[in-house]
Design an enzyme around this catalytic site. Structure first.
Site, PDB file in Angstrom:
ATOM      1  N   GLN A 181     -46.058  -8.444  -6.121  1.00 45.88           N
ATOM      2  CA  GLN A 181     -45.063  -9.237  -6.853  1.00 45.88           C
ATOM      3  C   GLN A 181     -43.843  -9.526  -5.985  1.00 45.88           C
ATOM      4  O   GLN A 181     -43.228 -10.583  -6.118  1.00 45.88           O
ATOM      5  CB  GLN A 181     -44.687  -8.539  -8.164  1.00 45.88           C
ATOM      6  N   ILE A 234     -42.488  -3.701 -24.665  1.00 49.22           N
ATOM      7  CA  ILE A 234     -41.105  -4.059 -24.316  1.00 49.22           C
ATOM      8  C   ILE A 234     -40.992  -5.578 -24.231  1.00 49.22           C
ATOM      9  O   ILE A 234     -40.034  -6.170 -24.717  1.00 49.22           O
ATOM     10  CB  ILE A 234     -40.663  -3.405 -22.985  1.00 49.22           C
ATOM     11  N   HIS A 276     -33.953   7.203 -12.802  1.00 43.29           N
ATOM     12  CA  HIS A 276     -34.307   7.017 -14.214  1.00 43.29           C
ATOM     13  C   HIS A 276     -35.458   7.971 -14.515  1.00 43.29           C
ATOM     14  O   HIS A 276     -36.613   7.577 -14.607  1.00 43.29           O
ATOM     15  CB  HIS A 276     -34.700   5.564 -14.486  1.00 43.29           C
ATOM     16  N   SER A 282     -40.191   3.854 -26.046  1.00 42.86           N
ATOM     17  CA  SER A 282     -39.062   3.070 -26.557  1.00 42.86           C
ATOM     18  C   SER A 282     -39.162   1.644 -26.042  1.00 42.86           C
ATOM     19  O   SER A 282     -39.245   1.422 -24.844  1.00 42.86           O
ATOM     20  CB  SER A 282     -37.739   3.698 -26.133  1.00 42.86           C
TER      21      SER A 282
END
Length: 332
Positions: A113, A17, A188, A243
Protein backbone atom coordinates in the site's frame (compact mmCIF):
# COMPACT_ATOMS: atom_id res chain seq x y z
CA UNK A 1 -17.49 29.96 -3.22
CA UNK A 2 -17.96 26.17 -3.03
CA UNK A 3 -14.84 24.25 -2.05
CA UNK A 4 -13.34 21.57 -4.29
CA UNK A 5 -14.04 18.07 -3.00
CA UNK A 6 -11.33 16.34 -0.99
CA UNK A 7 -10.68 12.70 -1.87
CA UNK A 8 -10.54 10.53 1.24
CA UNK A 9 -9.38 6.92 1.08
CA UNK A 10 -10.55 4.38 3.66
CA UNK A 11 -8.92 0.95 3.42
CA UNK A 12 -10.63 -2.02 5.04
CA UNK A 13 -13.80 -0.07 4.30
CA UNK A 14 -16.17 -3.05 4.49
CA UNK A 15 -15.03 -3.84 8.03
CA UNK A 16 -16.44 -2.71 11.34
CA UNK A 17 -14.45 0.51 11.76
CA UNK A 18 -14.91 1.33 8.08
CA UNK A 19 -18.67 0.97 8.38
CA UNK A 20 -18.69 3.40 11.32
CA UNK A 21 -16.20 5.79 9.70
CA UNK A 22 -17.51 6.37 6.17
CA UNK A 23 -20.82 7.97 7.23
CA UNK A 24 -18.93 10.28 9.61
CA UNK A 25 -16.68 11.42 6.76
CA UNK A 26 -19.67 11.83 4.42
CA UNK A 27 -21.49 13.90 7.05
CA UNK A 28 -18.63 16.37 7.48
CA UNK A 29 -17.43 15.18 10.89
CA UNK A 30 -13.85 14.78 9.66
CA UNK A 31 -13.32 17.84 7.47
CA UNK A 32 -16.11 20.22 8.45
CA UNK A 33 -19.71 20.98 7.45
CA UNK A 34 -18.79 22.91 4.28
CA UNK A 35 -16.15 20.56 2.82
CA UNK A 36 -17.39 18.27 0.01
CA UNK A 37 -15.76 14.84 -0.14
CA UNK A 38 -15.28 11.97 -2.57
CA UNK A 39 -14.89 8.67 -0.75
CA UNK A 40 -12.47 6.02 -2.01
CA UNK A 41 -13.17 2.68 -0.34
CA UNK A 42 -10.77 -0.25 -0.64
CA UNK A 43 -11.13 -3.79 0.63
CA UNK A 44 -9.95 -7.28 -0.27
CA UNK A 45 -11.64 -9.37 -2.96
CA UNK A 46 -13.60 -11.65 -0.55
CA UNK A 47 -15.26 -8.49 0.86
CA UNK A 48 -16.16 -7.03 -2.56
CA UNK A 49 -19.87 -7.75 -2.29
CA UNK A 50 -20.08 -6.36 1.22
CA UNK A 51 -18.15 -3.27 0.07
CA UNK A 52 -20.67 -2.75 -2.71
CA UNK A 53 -23.43 -2.93 -0.09
CA UNK A 54 -21.76 -0.11 1.84
CA UNK A 55 -21.58 1.92 -1.37
CA UNK A 56 -25.32 1.35 -1.93
CA UNK A 57 -26.04 2.59 1.59
CA UNK A 58 -23.91 5.71 1.06
CA UNK A 59 -25.97 6.48 -2.04
CA UNK A 60 -29.18 5.80 -0.09
CA UNK A 61 -28.17 8.16 2.72
CA UNK A 62 -28.13 11.08 0.24
CA UNK A 63 -25.36 12.93 2.08
CA UNK A 64 -25.21 16.49 0.67
CA UNK A 65 -21.41 16.70 1.06
CA UNK A 66 -20.71 13.37 -0.63
CA UNK A 67 -19.82 14.10 -4.25
CA UNK A 68 -18.78 10.61 -5.32
CA UNK A 69 -17.89 7.11 -4.16
CA UNK A 70 -15.20 4.80 -5.52
CA UNK A 71 -15.56 1.25 -4.15
CA UNK A 72 -12.84 -1.09 -5.34
CA UNK A 73 -10.58 -4.03 -4.58
CA UNK A 74 -7.83 -2.53 -6.77
CA UNK A 75 -5.23 -0.68 -4.72
CA UNK A 76 -4.13 1.58 -7.59
CA UNK A 77 -7.68 2.74 -8.35
CA UNK A 78 -8.25 3.28 -4.62
CA UNK A 79 -5.13 5.41 -4.12
CA UNK A 80 -5.37 7.53 -7.26
CA UNK A 81 -5.59 11.24 -6.45
CA UNK A 82 -6.39 10.85 -2.75
CA UNK A 83 -5.66 13.77 -0.42
CA UNK A 84 -6.20 11.89 2.83
CA UNK A 85 -5.69 8.16 3.44
CA UNK A 86 -7.09 6.41 6.50
CA UNK A 87 -5.54 2.96 6.66
CA UNK A 88 -7.95 0.75 8.57
CA UNK A 89 -7.26 -2.46 6.66
CA UNK A 90 -4.81 -4.88 8.20
CA UNK A 91 -4.43 -8.46 9.29
CA UNK A 92 -5.94 -8.98 12.76
CA UNK A 93 -4.26 -11.30 15.21
CA UNK A 94 -6.20 -14.54 15.54
CA UNK A 95 -6.09 -16.92 18.47
CA UNK A 96 -2.98 -19.06 18.53
CA UNK A 97 -1.05 -16.78 16.17
CA UNK A 98 2.46 -15.67 17.01
CA UNK A 99 3.23 -11.94 16.94
CA UNK A 100 5.77 -12.52 14.20
CA UNK A 101 3.12 -14.15 11.94
CA UNK A 102 0.79 -11.18 12.35
CA UNK A 103 3.67 -8.78 11.83
CA UNK A 104 4.80 -10.45 8.64
CA UNK A 105 1.25 -10.34 7.17
CA UNK A 106 0.93 -6.64 8.01
CA UNK A 107 4.40 -5.79 6.78
CA UNK A 108 3.53 -7.15 3.34
CA UNK A 109 0.16 -5.31 3.29
CA UNK A 110 1.72 -1.97 4.27
CA UNK A 111 4.67 -2.40 1.96
CA UNK A 112 2.39 -2.77 -1.08
CA UNK A 113 0.00 0.00 0.00
CA UNK A 114 2.96 2.31 0.60
CA UNK A 115 4.12 2.01 -2.99
CA UNK A 116 0.58 2.50 -4.35
CA UNK A 117 0.14 5.67 -2.28
CA UNK A 118 3.56 6.94 -3.26
CA UNK A 119 2.89 6.46 -6.97
CA UNK A 120 -0.77 7.46 -7.18
CA UNK A 121 -1.92 9.66 -4.27
CA UNK A 122 -2.15 13.44 -4.60
CA UNK A 123 0.90 15.48 -3.65
CA UNK A 124 0.96 16.26 0.07
CA UNK A 125 -1.43 13.39 0.88
CA UNK A 126 -1.86 12.94 4.64
CA UNK A 127 -1.80 9.35 5.88
CA UNK A 128 -3.30 8.03 9.12
CA UNK A 129 -2.68 4.39 10.06
CA UNK A 130 -5.33 2.83 12.29
CA UNK A 131 -4.73 -0.91 11.78
CA UNK A 132 -2.62 -2.63 14.44
CA UNK A 133 0.23 -2.69 15.16
CA UNK A 134 -0.47 0.92 14.16
CA UNK A 135 2.88 2.55 15.00
CA UNK A 136 4.91 -0.13 13.25
CA UNK A 137 2.56 -0.36 10.25
CA UNK A 138 3.01 3.41 9.86
CA UNK A 139 6.79 3.03 10.10
CA UNK A 140 6.82 0.37 7.37
CA UNK A 141 4.61 2.58 5.22
CA UNK A 142 7.03 5.46 5.73
CA UNK A 143 10.05 3.32 4.84
CA UNK A 144 8.46 2.03 1.62
CA UNK A 145 7.10 5.41 0.50
CA UNK A 146 10.25 7.53 0.76
CA UNK A 147 8.84 10.37 -1.33
CA UNK A 148 5.93 10.92 1.09
CA UNK A 149 7.30 13.41 3.64
CA UNK A 150 7.60 11.89 7.11
CA UNK A 151 5.49 14.73 8.52
CA UNK A 152 2.58 13.37 6.43
CA UNK A 153 2.54 9.90 8.00
CA UNK A 154 0.95 9.33 11.39
CA UNK A 155 -0.78 6.66 13.42
CA UNK A 156 -3.86 6.78 15.60
CA UNK A 157 -3.40 7.25 19.35
CA UNK A 158 -6.28 9.72 19.59
CA UNK A 159 -8.55 6.85 20.64
CA UNK A 160 -6.34 6.30 23.71
CA UNK A 161 -6.23 10.07 24.26
CA UNK A 162 -10.03 10.29 24.13
CA UNK A 163 -10.33 7.27 26.44
CA UNK A 164 -8.12 9.09 28.95
CA UNK A 165 -10.27 12.23 28.69
CA UNK A 166 -13.35 10.08 29.24
CA UNK A 167 -11.94 8.43 32.37
CA UNK A 168 -11.02 11.80 33.92
CA UNK A 169 -14.39 13.32 33.06
CA UNK A 170 -16.21 10.37 34.66
CA UNK A 171 -14.01 10.40 37.75
CA UNK A 172 -14.54 14.14 38.34
CA UNK A 173 -18.11 14.18 37.04
CA UNK A 174 -17.33 17.04 34.62
CA UNK A 175 -18.02 17.53 30.92
CA UNK A 176 -15.42 15.80 28.78
CA UNK A 177 -15.12 19.01 26.72
CA UNK A 178 -13.82 20.75 29.87
CA UNK A 179 -10.86 18.35 30.20
CA UNK A 180 -7.77 18.91 28.05
CA UNK A 181 -4.09 18.21 27.57
CA UNK A 182 -3.86 14.61 28.65
CA UNK A 183 -1.02 12.93 26.77
CA UNK A 184 -0.59 9.46 25.36
CA UNK A 185 3.11 8.65 25.05
CA UNK A 186 4.51 5.84 22.93
CA UNK A 187 2.95 2.77 21.40
CA UNK A 188 -0.74 2.13 20.71
CA UNK A 189 -0.50 -0.97 22.89
CA UNK A 190 -0.72 -1.89 26.54
CA UNK A 191 2.67 -0.21 27.18
CA UNK A 192 1.35 3.23 26.21
CA UNK A 193 1.63 5.84 28.96
CA UNK A 194 -1.47 7.98 29.60
CA UNK A 195 -0.05 11.05 31.37
CA UNK A 196 -2.18 13.62 33.24
CA UNK A 197 0.68 15.72 34.64
CA UNK A 198 -0.07 18.60 32.27
CA UNK A 199 -3.83 18.07 31.97
CA UNK A 200 -6.33 20.65 33.18
CA UNK A 201 -10.06 20.98 33.77
CA UNK A 202 -12.01 24.12 32.98
CA UNK A 203 -13.95 24.92 36.17
CA UNK A 204 -16.11 27.93 37.17
CA UNK A 205 -13.02 29.12 39.08
CA UNK A 206 -10.74 28.84 36.02
CA UNK A 207 -8.41 26.10 34.79
CA UNK A 208 -7.27 23.65 37.46
CA UNK A 209 -4.73 20.80 37.20
CA UNK A 210 -6.28 17.34 36.93
CA UNK A 211 -3.90 16.01 39.60
CA UNK A 212 -5.07 18.63 42.08
CA UNK A 213 -8.77 18.00 41.41
CA UNK A 214 -8.55 14.20 41.47
CA UNK A 215 -6.22 14.35 44.52
CA UNK A 216 -5.64 10.61 44.41
CA UNK A 217 -2.19 9.85 43.03
CA UNK A 218 -2.58 6.14 43.69
CA UNK A 219 -5.53 6.07 41.27
CA UNK A 220 -3.88 8.34 38.69
CA UNK A 221 -0.62 6.34 38.72
CA UNK A 222 -2.34 2.96 38.88
CA UNK A 223 -5.90 2.10 37.94
CA UNK A 224 -6.37 5.10 35.63
CA UNK A 225 -3.34 4.08 33.55
CA UNK A 226 -4.24 0.40 33.36
CA UNK A 227 -7.90 1.17 32.52
CA UNK A 228 -6.84 3.26 29.51
CA UNK A 229 -4.20 0.70 28.49
CA UNK A 230 -6.66 -2.21 28.68
CA UNK A 231 -9.79 -0.45 27.42
CA UNK A 232 -9.71 -2.08 23.98
CA UNK A 233 -9.63 -5.54 25.54
CA UNK A 234 -12.49 -4.62 27.90
CA UNK A 235 -14.64 -3.60 24.93
CA UNK A 236 -13.89 -6.83 23.06
CA UNK A 237 -14.90 -8.75 26.18
CA UNK A 238 -18.18 -6.82 26.46
CA UNK A 239 -19.13 -6.52 22.78
CA UNK A 240 -17.42 -9.62 21.39
CA UNK A 241 -16.16 -7.19 18.73
CA UNK A 242 -13.40 -4.60 18.81
CA UNK A 243 -14.13 -0.91 19.37
CA UNK A 244 -15.36 0.55 16.10
CA UNK A 245 -17.45 3.65 16.64
CA UNK A 246 -14.95 5.13 19.13
CA UNK A 247 -12.05 4.32 16.79
CA UNK A 248 -13.87 5.91 13.84
CA UNK A 249 -14.69 8.99 15.89
CA UNK A 250 -11.06 9.30 17.03
CA UNK A 251 -9.84 9.00 13.42
CA UNK A 252 -12.10 11.93 12.51
CA UNK A 253 -10.79 13.95 15.47
CA UNK A 254 -7.18 13.19 14.48
CA UNK A 255 -7.59 14.27 10.85
CA UNK A 256 -9.79 17.26 11.69
CA UNK A 257 -7.26 18.68 14.15
CA UNK A 258 -4.37 17.95 11.78
CA UNK A 259 -6.04 19.65 8.81
CA UNK A 260 -8.01 22.42 10.53
CA UNK A 261 -5.77 23.01 13.57
CA UNK A 262 -5.97 22.48 17.33
CA UNK A 263 -7.64 25.09 19.54
CA UNK A 264 -5.32 27.65 21.15
CA UNK A 265 -3.79 26.25 24.34
CA UNK A 266 -4.82 22.67 23.61
CA UNK A 267 -2.62 19.78 22.60
CA UNK A 268 -3.60 16.33 21.39
CA UNK A 269 -1.83 12.99 20.97
CA UNK A 270 -0.63 11.74 17.59
CA UNK A 271 1.72 8.94 16.63
CA UNK A 272 4.40 10.75 14.61
CA UNK A 273 7.98 10.25 13.47
CA UNK A 274 10.29 10.87 16.42
CA UNK A 275 12.97 13.54 16.08
CA UNK A 276 14.59 12.72 19.43
CA UNK A 277 12.29 14.99 21.48
CA UNK A 278 12.03 13.96 25.15
CA UNK A 279 14.96 11.59 24.56
CA UNK A 280 12.78 9.22 22.59
CA UNK A 281 14.97 7.42 20.03
CA UNK A 282 14.56 8.95 16.59
CA UNK A 283 13.38 6.67 13.80
CA UNK A 284 10.29 5.41 15.64
CA UNK A 285 6.65 6.33 15.13
CA UNK A 286 5.83 7.33 18.70
CA UNK A 287 2.85 9.09 20.26
CA UNK A 288 3.66 12.62 21.41
CA UNK A 289 1.68 15.67 22.51
CA UNK A 290 1.29 17.89 19.44
CA UNK A 291 -0.34 21.09 18.33
CA UNK A 292 -1.48 21.57 14.74
CA UNK A 293 -1.72 24.67 12.55
CA UNK A 294 -1.87 25.15 8.76
CA UNK A 295 -2.03 21.41 8.17
CA UNK A 296 1.21 20.70 10.09
CA UNK A 297 1.76 19.09 13.49
CA UNK A 298 4.45 20.19 15.94
CA UNK A 299 5.61 18.28 19.02
CA UNK A 300 4.93 20.31 22.17
CA UNK A 301 8.34 21.07 23.71
CA UNK A 302 9.52 21.83 27.23
CA UNK A 303 7.09 19.73 29.27
CA UNK A 304 8.59 18.47 32.52
CA UNK A 305 8.97 14.69 32.76
CA UNK A 306 9.22 13.25 36.27
CA UNK A 307 11.02 10.04 37.16
CA UNK A 308 7.83 7.93 37.12
CA UNK A 309 6.99 9.22 33.63
CA UNK A 310 10.55 8.78 32.35
CA UNK A 311 10.43 5.05 33.06
CA UNK A 312 7.09 4.75 31.27
CA UNK A 313 8.33 6.69 28.21
CA UNK A 314 11.41 4.46 27.99
CA UNK A 315 9.47 1.22 28.43
CA UNK A 316 7.10 1.92 25.53
CA UNK A 317 10.03 3.10 23.36
CA UNK A 318 11.77 -0.23 24.02
CA UNK A 319 8.68 -2.11 22.86
CA UNK A 320 8.54 -0.02 19.68
CA UNK A 321 12.21 -0.70 18.98
CA UNK A 322 11.54 -4.43 19.37
CA UNK A 323 8.55 -4.21 17.02
CA UNK A 324 10.62 -2.29 14.48
CA UNK A 325 13.31 -5.00 14.59
CA UNK A 326 10.69 -7.73 14.28
CA UNK A 327 9.16 -5.98 11.25
CA UNK A 328 12.58 -5.64 9.62
CA UNK A 329 13.28 -9.33 10.25
CA UNK A 330 10.03 -10.13 8.39
CA UNK A 331 11.37 -8.23 5.39
CA UNK A 332 14.68 -10.04 5.16
Amino acid sequence: MAKDPVRVLVTGAAGQIGYALVPMIARGVMLGPDQPVILHMLDIAPAAESLNGVKMELVDAAFPLLKGVVATTDVVEACTGVNIAVMVGGFPRKEGMERKDVMSKNVSIYKSQASALEKHAAANCKVLVVANPANTNALILKEFAPSIPERNISCLTRLDHNRALGQISERLNVQVSDVKNVIIWGNHSSTQYPDVNHATVNTPAGEKPVRQLVSDDAWLNGEFISTVQQRGAAIIKARKLSSALSAASAACDHIRDWVLGTPQGTFVSMGVYSDGSYNVPSGLIYSFPVTCANGEWKIVQGLSIDEFSRKKLDLTAEELTEEKNLAHSCLS
